[in-house]
Design a protein around this motif. Structure first.
Motif, PDB file in Angstrom:
ATOM      1  N   ILE A   1       0.830  -1.212   0.000  1.00 24.43           N
ATOM      2  CA  ILE A   1       0.000   0.000   0.000  1.00 24.43           C
ATOM      3  C   ILE A   1       0.862   1.257   0.000  1.00 24.43           C
ATOM      4  O   ILE A   1       0.381   2.345   0.314  1.00 24.43           O
ATOM      5  N   LEU A   2       2.140   1.112  -0.317  1.00 24.67           N
ATOM      6  CA  LEU A   2       3.040   2.257  -0.499  1.00 24.67           C
ATOM      7  C   LEU A   2       3.082   3.175   0.723  1.00 24.67           C
ATOM      8  O   LEU A   2       2.957   4.389   0.610  1.00 24.67           O
TER       9      LEU A   2
ATOM     10  N   ASP B   1       5.654   3.488   2.694  1.00 30.01           N
ATOM     11  CA  ASP B   1       6.997   4.057   2.887  1.00 30.01           C
ATOM     12  C   ASP B   1       7.647   3.614   4.203  1.00 30.01           C
ATOM     13  O   ASP B   1       8.625   4.189   4.635  1.00 30.01           O
TER      14      ASP B   1
ATOM     15  N   CYS C   1       8.991   0.455   4.883  1.00 33.21           N
ATOM     16  CA  CYS C   1      10.183  -0.348   4.629  1.00 33.21           C
ATOM     17  C   CYS C   1      11.295   0.512   4.049  1.00 33.21           C
ATOM     18  O   CYS C   1      12.458   0.404   4.442  1.00 33.21           O
TER      19      CYS C   1
ATOM     20  N   PHE D   1      11.063   3.616  -3.691  1.00 29.14           N
ATOM     21  CA  PHE D   1       9.892   3.688  -4.559  1.00 29.14           C
ATOM     22  C   PHE D   1      10.387   3.881  -5.977  1.00 29.14           C
ATOM     23  O   PHE D   1      11.210   4.748  -6.235  1.00 29.14           O
TER      24      PHE D   1
ATOM     25  N   VAL E   1       7.611  -0.610  -4.803  1.00 28.01           N
ATOM     26  CA  VAL E   1       8.860  -0.694  -4.053  1.00 28.01           C
ATOM     27  C   VAL E   1       9.740  -1.677  -4.804  1.00 28.01           C
ATOM     28  O   VAL E   1       9.271  -2.724  -5.255  1.00 28.01           O
TER      29      VAL E   1
ATOM     30  N   CYS F   1       5.956  -3.936   7.998  1.00 26.41           N
ATOM     31  CA  CYS F   1       5.074  -3.788   6.837  1.00 26.41           C
ATOM     32  C   CYS F   1       3.629  -3.962   7.316  1.00 26.41           C
ATOM     33  O   CYS F   1       3.295  -4.967   7.927  1.00 26.41           O
ATOM     34  N   PRO F   2       2.760  -2.984   7.064  1.00 28.25           N
ATOM     35  CA  PRO F   2       1.399  -3.076   7.604  1.00 28.25           C
ATOM     36  C   PRO F   2       0.491  -3.988   6.783  1.00 28.25           C
ATOM     37  O   PRO F   2      -0.707  -4.091   7.079  1.00 28.25           O
ATOM     38  N   VAL F   3       1.040  -4.596   5.759  1.00 28.91           N
ATOM     39  CA  VAL F   3       0.278  -5.567   4.972  1.00 28.91           C
ATOM     40  C   VAL F   3       1.175  -6.786   4.775  1.00 28.91           C
ATOM     41  O   VAL F   3       2.256  -6.851   5.344  1.00 28.91           O
TER      42      VAL F   3
ATOM     43  N   ALA G   1       2.943  -7.561   2.243  1.00 24.68           N
ATOM     44  CA  ALA G   1       3.770  -7.393   1.047  1.00 24.68           C
ATOM     45  C   ALA G   1       5.177  -7.930   1.246  1.00 24.68           C
ATOM     46  O   ALA G   1       5.803  -8.412   0.310  1.00 24.68           O
ATOM     47  N   LEU G   2       5.685  -7.824   2.467  1.00 26.72           N
ATOM     48  CA  LEU G   2       7.039  -8.310   2.731  1.00 26.72           C
ATOM     49  C   LEU G   2       6.956  -9.536   3.628  1.00 26.72           C
ATOM     50  O   LEU G   2       6.320  -9.506   4.682  1.00 26.72           O
TER      51      LEU G   2
HETATM   52  S1  SF4 Z   1       6.112  -3.157   1.149  1.00 24.52           S
HETATM   53 FE1  SF4 Z   1       4.924  -2.922   3.033  1.00 24.52          FE
HETATM   54  S2  SF4 Z   1       6.170  -1.531   4.271  1.00 24.52           S
HETATM   55 FE2  SF4 Z   1       6.930  -1.353   2.189  1.00 24.52          FE
HETATM   56  S3  SF4 Z   1       5.783   0.382   1.308  1.00 24.52           S
HETATM   57 FE3  SF4 Z   1       4.656  -1.494   0.781  1.00 24.52          FE
HETATM   58  S4  SF4 Z   1       3.132  -1.713   2.408  1.00 24.52           S
HETATM   59 FE4  SF4 Z   1       4.666  -0.277   3.150  1.00 24.52          FE
END
Ligand code: SF4
Ligand code: FES
Ligand code: FES
Lengths: 206, 826
Positions: B159-160, B162, B164, B179, B188, B208-210, B212-213
């Protein structure tokens, strides 16, 4: 895969010297790299990052933000046809269709001879002169399909080489400021201080 | 970074109609949370600067100009500010933000590791619109791409926020992810062929709040609701970072950082985070082994057989011919049990938790200590005397880095070569190997007179004068062991000179696990428990230990030298691997061969045990036993038992108690708690360590402060006169150590052998950079790739301590002040 040539590296260093911090020269140096190869190669981005002291990821992060930096080879001539509202109302779609047929590529594609890349773009701020296009960022206004064919012919013949240099060339003449003529640079810290005239003014007022 | 809000009178604000006292300079989101009003957020993280990226934290703010929506993570509180966190506008904004965020989110929660602990999932349930109006195609990316050896990135889920990328840049200082692109195409990513090879990469997965990582060791291993957790302490180094150990069905599956304000701020190194994998690896010793006389192999045996063999050897040997090396792996309680067994039952003082790889314990324990917070004080001056914190103590490195980058601290490093902090240091001095004391003398003389007389130890006059000027006022010293290719004498003398300056306080950063606990438990020659000299502790111990050694015993160097000439009958390796960790490989090998019996107490059969152990007693690992851990500051925090030990492995203190019983003595305790209460009796220091104190401070731990040991007089050795090339050998984060060898996610991360030289010294070497060279000393040789490195002093050749296939200790002669080497083409 090409780093900056020795000449361009020397030029890069001169450009960097115009800024208080090397990092500030990132965009000009990316342009320099693009003018060298027509697009930004990984090696050139890495080289620029090294020169200004950041990681390649940071350099690429900045570079990819900008539409005008290309990361894949594009034609010698990059044709941007505006398809935003004013141009659309005045026949941009037909113009794109014509350009596609004339060049034999779809938008986004490059002709086999490497001469032309066709792209559709958003508003180029020439709405009063719609429909419009740009070749290597040189504008053509109120463009008809005939105008397009003439333009392509002129480019192919080399007639307007002077006017439209190959992709990546921002300017043919590089500004060089001789050592003795430099006004000098001040760092952001210095710049934060009140300029000298202010103090003088205050005295005068007192 | 945001940092703690300032001091001063409270700022009165209203939150949802209630009066709230905020701290001056505090962010609105923090003030609300502290007062029980949680504002949803994605990008805000209390340990990083706010960026206002996600807009999830919008609230209605009225400062007298009428209400407006503002991101509460970007607004600092102001007097009379009226805040509505659940106004119609705020609720509509939350709905809208979530609807937008979910436009491109794949909603693959059923197959996502984050599902169940996902802020996006949770906040969508709590604050989301329930339905999306977006029916168009979502954006698509290749499903997870590996951005490093351990971390995977699923860009569709991102969700971008920022977090990480900010972590990599601001906290770790490794901006290798960024980015890329813009608008709807933003993602990312790393640069083309440059992975996110940061020692700290795992933190991005945690924040990471989702989903994604994700990190390799935990991917698809469990659902969050199957995990149970216990707060514990990281064991791979001595910082004592607080962790949450999470397991399911008796297997540890994940370790996460816990935010201890005084220690690690929630961050961990990847070694601390993923090191648990080794404990569950195939190489783990799950039951006792004994050497088969016929085949010479180590074969499984019963505890009774193995212990009998060990005890037979121990009871035959005179006390002064028994030695116990190691113990930094153990909990405080196990260390005390082993100290009692060795010193109090067997009666030997040949006990050393270090392997000639640290500093003299007497000196370390005598110095007035500073906490990490005191060292990292905003605006403070820090002298780094020793090794590279980035390589040795990663979570301390992050604190030091923050102090310099964000809190205006001044760093002066006096290290054998450039470190991970050199780029931030105000002054970097790299004395010639063996000449740290000379440099310190010159530095302090220059500080006293205000001018440097000349250069010293290869550092030039101007650099010394500049650094000396920075030593004008108060400062703290981060004191570790620099190069292992020279004795600690010169550095110890330099530290003693600083100690002589009065107000100076020290943070000793000996890197090995719980080595500080080992010192405090008395696992060093000449020491009794509680930072007390043996002689001074005898009376107190009299009623508690069956006996107390009369004279100080041998340290590791002396023990191994004695063993190599047949003067040691029983050598106990308490998690020690002299072959790889002692400064002199030849002496270590001879010692292992020359010792009568070798008894290893360990989690793995390390190289030393494989070569020489007659008995291997299987020990429980750090997540398998209860106890406490003492960090570099003297802070004691709990180690939690989360799973049962594999097979018949048992806690080290139980092994000690068993051996004692078989030797006819009763150690007198049957649990770690009972050991702690005996420690409080045996040592003044440990009296603060009450069950109440531990329970009252489960995250920050209990500080044990004070010492009974006076600063010893340390003779500065005479600076070596030679002009040859001298070896610098320093620790690296990843090496060929036994734990890392058994840790799948860090295997392969150790750099190959490199010999680094200053470009100005290249003319002395008849070889081209990037080619293989042979580094030779009077002792032995190793082959490495020649690398040019401006951070190495001109007269030196720098190598990593334990690079795979090229152990530096093959070159070093134990106890020699410097190691001279030659470098030639292969
Ligand atoms: S990977 Fe996760 S921590 Fe990194 S920008 Fe995306 S949502 Fe945020
Ligand atoms: S819409 Fe085409 S230039 Fe503005
Ligand atoms: S949490 Fe405030 S904008 Fe993201």
């Amino acid at each position: 895969m090409s780093r900056l040539t020795a000449d361009n590296e020397a030029r890069a260093r001169r450009i960097m010297a115009l800024y208080p911090r090397p990092k500030s020269a990132l965009i000009p140096l990316l342009h320099l790299a693009q003018s060298q190869d027509g697009h930004l190669t990984d090696e050139a981005v890495r080289h620029v990052a090294e020169l200004v002291g950041i990681t390649p990821a940071e350099a690429a992060g900045t570079a990819t933000f900008y539409e005008m930096f290309k990361f894949h080879p594009v034609g010698r001539y990059l044709v941007n046809v505006c398809t935003n509202i004013s141009c659309a109302l005045l026949g941009a779609d037909d113009l794109v269709a014509h350009a596609s047929a004339a060049l034999g590529v779809k938008p986004g594609g490059t002709t086999d001879d490497g001469m032309f890349t066709l792209e559709t773009v958003e508003c180029m701020a020439a709405c009063t002169e719609a429909p419009c296009l740009a070749v290597n960022y040189r504008y053509r206004l109120r463009v008809t399909p005939n105008d397009f064919d003439d333009l392509v012919a002129a480019i192919r013949s080399g007639d307007i080489d002077q006017e439209i240099p190959h992709h990546g060339t921002l300017a043919r003449v590089h500004q060089e400021i001789p050592e003795g003529r430099m006004a000098g640079i001040s760092s952001p810290e210095q710049a934060r201080a009140a300029p000298a005239w202010m103090a003088a003014g205050a005295e005068g007022a007192g | 970074m945001t940092g703690p809000a300032g001091e001063g009178p409270a700022v009165e604000i209203t939150v949802d109609g209630a009066a709230v006292a905020a701290r001056p300079g505090e962010l609105l989101i923090e003030a609300c949370e502290r007062n029980g009003v949680y504002i949803p957020r994605f990008c805000y993280h209390p340990r990083m600067a706010s960026v206002g990226m996600c807009r999830m934290c919008l609230v209605t703010v009225d400062t007298g100009r009428g209400p407006s929506l503002q991101p509460s993570c970007m607004v600092t509180v102001a007097e009379a500010m009226a805040v509505e966190t659940e106004s119609a506008a705020a609720v509509k904004a939350q709905n809208g933000v979530l609807e937008f965020l979910l436009i491109n989110h794949p909603l693959d929660c059923p197959v996502c590791d984050k599902g169940g602990e996902c802020p996006l999932q949770d906040q969508t349930m709590a604050y989301g619109p329930g339905e999306s109006r977006f029916v168009e195609e979502k954006r698509h990316f290749e499903k997870p791409i590996a951005i490093s050896a351990t971390v995977h990135l699923d860009r569709e889920r991102c969700i971008l926020c920022d977090r990480c990328t900010r972590f990599a840049d601001q906290v770790a200082g490794d901006p290798l992810i960024s980015f890329m692109g813009r608008g709807g195409a933003t993602e990312v990513n790393t640069f083309a062929d440059e992975p996110f090879a940061s020692y700290f990469s795992g933190n991005t997965v945690q924040i990471c709040p989702v989903g994604a990582l994700t990190a390799e060791p935990y991917r698809f291993k469990a659902r969050p609701w199957d995990l149970t957790e216990a707060v514990s302490t990281a064991w791979v180094d001595s910082v004592g970072a607080r962790v949450s150990v999470q397991s399911s069905r008796n297997r540890v599956l994940r370790v996460q950082g816990v935010d201890a304000d005084a220690v690690n701020w929630g961050w961990l190194t990847d070694k601390e985070r993923f090191g648990f994998e080794a404990l569950d690896s195939d190489g783990r010793v799950t039951g006792p082994l004994v050497r088969d006389a016929a085949t010479g192999a180590l074969v499984p045996a019963s505890w009774a057989d193995a212990a009998t063999r060990a005890v037979e050897a121990l009871s035959r040997a005179p006390a002064e011919r028994v030695a116990v090396l190691g113990g930094a792996r153990l909990t405080n309680e196990s260390q005390y049990a082993w100290a009692k067994l060795a010193k109090g039952v067997i009666g030997t003082d040949n006990v050393d938790a270090q392997l000639d790889d640290g500093l003299p314990p007497e000196l370390v324990l005598s110095l007035p200590r500073a906490t990490i917070d005191e060292v990292c004080r905003p605006g403070g001056v820090i002298v780094l005397l020793g090794g590279d914190p980035k390589e040795e103590l990663g979570s301390l490195y992050l604190r030091l880095r923050h102090a310099v980058v964000s809190d205006g601290a001044t760093l002066i490093e006096i290290t054998p070569r450039a470190t991970g902090l050199s780029g931030l240091a105000a002054h970097s001095l790299h004395p010639r190997p063996g000449e740290t004391a000379e440099l310190m003398r010159a530095l302090l003389a220059a500080a006293a007179t205000g001018a440097a007389d000349g250069g010293a130890a290869g550092c030039d006059r101007a650099a010394i004068a500049a650094a000396a000027a920075a030593l004008d006022g108060e400062f703290t010293v981060v004191l570790g062991r620099g190069s292992l290719a020279e004795t600690a004498d010169s550095a110890a003398a330099a530290a003693a000179m600083l100690a002589g300056r009065g107000s100076v306080r020290f943070l000793p950063v000996l890197r090995r696990g719980n080595v500080n606990g080992a010192f405090d438990a008395g696992l060093a020659p000449g020491l009794a428990p509680g930072r007390t000299l043996l002689a001074a502790g005898t009376d107190r111990l009299a009623g508690i230990w069956p006996r107390v050694p009369a004279r100080p015993g041998r340290d590791a160097r002396a023990v191994l030298k004695a063993a190599s000439v047949g003067e040691i009958d029983v050598l106990v390796l308490l998690g020690a691997d002299p072959l790889n960790d002692f400064s002199d490989r030849a002496v270590a090998a001879n010692a292992l061969d020359g010792a009568g019996s070798v008894i290893a107490v360990d989690l793995f059969v390390n190289d030393s045990a494989a070569r020489a152990a007659d008995v291997v007693l299987a020990a429980a690992g750090p997540t398998e036993t209860e106890g406490t851990f003492t960090n570099i500051e003297g802070r004691v925090s709990p180690m939690a038992q989360k799973v049962t030990p594999p097979g018949t492995a048992r806690a080290d203190w139980m092994i000690a108690a068993d051996l004692a019983r078989r030797l006819g003595a009763d150690l007198g305790f049957a649990s770690p708690a009972e050991i702690r209460s005996e420690m409080a009796e045996a040592s003044e220091l440990h009296r603060a360590l009450t069950p109440e104190a531990l329970a009252a401070s489960p995250v920050e731990g209990v500080m044990l402060a004070g010492t009974q040991i006076p600063v010893p007089a340390v003779e500065a050795p005479v600076a070596p006169g030679s002009r040859g090339l001298r070896l610098v050998a320093t620790r690296t984060m990843y090496d060929d150590g036994v734990m890392l060898r058994h840790c799948p996610s860090s295997r392969g991360l150790a750099r190959g052998p490199e010999a680094r030289v200053n470009p100005a010294a290249l003319y002395r070497i008849d070889a081209r950079p990037s080619t293989t060279v042979r580094v030779s000393s009077a002792r032995g040789h190793l082959d490495a790739t020649l690398v040019v490195d401006e951070g190495v002093p001109v007269g030196a050749v720098a190598v990593g301590w334990l690079a795979p296939g090229a152990p530096a200790n093959a070159l070093i002669e134990a106890g020699s002040p410097v190691t001279e080497v030659t470098v030639e083409a292969r």
